[in-house]
Design an enzyme around this catalytic site. Sequence first.
Site, PDB file in Angstrom:
ATOM      1  N   HIS A  10      11.559 -41.625 -35.822  1.00 57.36           N
ATOM      2  CA  HIS A  10      12.407 -41.322 -35.183  1.00 57.36           C
ATOM      3  C   HIS A  10      12.245 -42.143 -33.584  1.00 57.36           C
ATOM      4  CE1 HIS A  10      15.328 -40.445 -38.042  1.00 57.36           C
ATOM      5  NE2 HIS A  10      14.550 -39.766 -38.348  1.00 57.36           N
ATOM      6  N   GLU A  24      16.296 -35.374 -33.052  1.00 56.02           N
ATOM      7  CA  GLU A  24      14.746 -34.996 -34.271  1.00 56.02           C
ATOM      8  C   GLU A  24      13.491 -35.582 -33.332  1.00 56.02           C
ATOM      9  OE1 GLU A  24      14.179 -35.989 -38.346  1.00 56.02           O
ATOM     10  OE2 GLU A  24      15.268 -36.801 -38.157  1.00 56.02           O
ATOM     11  N   HIS A  79       8.619 -35.140 -39.330  1.00 50.49           N
ATOM     12  CA  HIS A  79       9.676 -35.066 -39.050  1.00 50.49           C
ATOM     13  C   HIS A  79      10.600 -33.412 -39.023  1.00 50.49           C
ATOM     14  CE1 HIS A  79      10.672 -40.127 -40.016  1.00 50.49           C
ATOM     15  NE2 HIS A  79       9.188 -39.355 -40.497  1.00 50.49           N
ATOM     16  N   GLU A 146       8.436 -32.879 -43.481  1.00 55.35           N
ATOM     17  CA  GLU A 146       9.760 -32.592 -42.920  1.00 55.35           C
ATOM     18  C   GLU A 146      10.012 -30.850 -42.152  1.00 55.35           C
ATOM     19  OE1 GLU A 146      12.054 -34.106 -42.796  1.00 55.35           O
ATOM     20  OE2 GLU A 146      12.281 -35.766 -43.789  1.00 55.35           O
TER      21      GLU A 146
END
Length: 231
Positions: A10, A24, A79, A146
């Site tokens: 992101h 995030e 992430h 993640e």
Amino acid sequence: MKKIFLDKGHGGSDPGAVANGLQEKTLTHQIVEYAVDHLFENYTGFELRVSRAGDQTLTLSQRAKMANDWGADVFVSVHINAGKGTGFESYVYNGGVSSQTIALQNVLHGEILFAMRGFGAITDRGKKRANYAVLRETKMPAVLTENLFIDSNDAKYLKNEAFLKAVGEAHARGVAKFLGLPQKAKPQPQKQQKESDGKLYRVQVGAFSDRENAERLAEELKGQGYPAVIV
């Protein structure tokens, strides 16, 4: 020279998941920066690039193209999860992938989960596959991590700077192990001679029910120049 490409998930106009006062894009930036620092402090024989130095907006295809055009040997996209779950998971592309890609996922998953569990009983959500663009479009071994859930009780870990540092360094160790990077020689500190009192003192640094975890810590200690014995 091995080429390492680390992708901060992101960024810019895309904050990613947001909850519990966390974003995030900020967390992925912090984790990758810790990984970068650890690599340069401890290893040689590599070049490194990141997808964004600050808070830039990038498409998924731009990230993959940057790594492809540079000819990266490894691609890792960092992430933070969302959906009110808990724990850590990693992904590779759900199409045809090389054995090298699976090897990268295996070593990263183990290193990161081991580091996380130093802070608590982190759930292992497993090694998974998905049709993510950065995994599908990259031409080198590529893994997406993640790192816990921003919108659950996991947030207490994500607010801990020591935890983020440990996770970043685990990413670095995983990549270094996969690529076989040489470790930097560290100067040995001068030891002051002191008259012995005839006693011998030993320090235990870990106790595990799983021998594999004990062996991993022993190897890490040996890599740092310490003698390590499993009893």
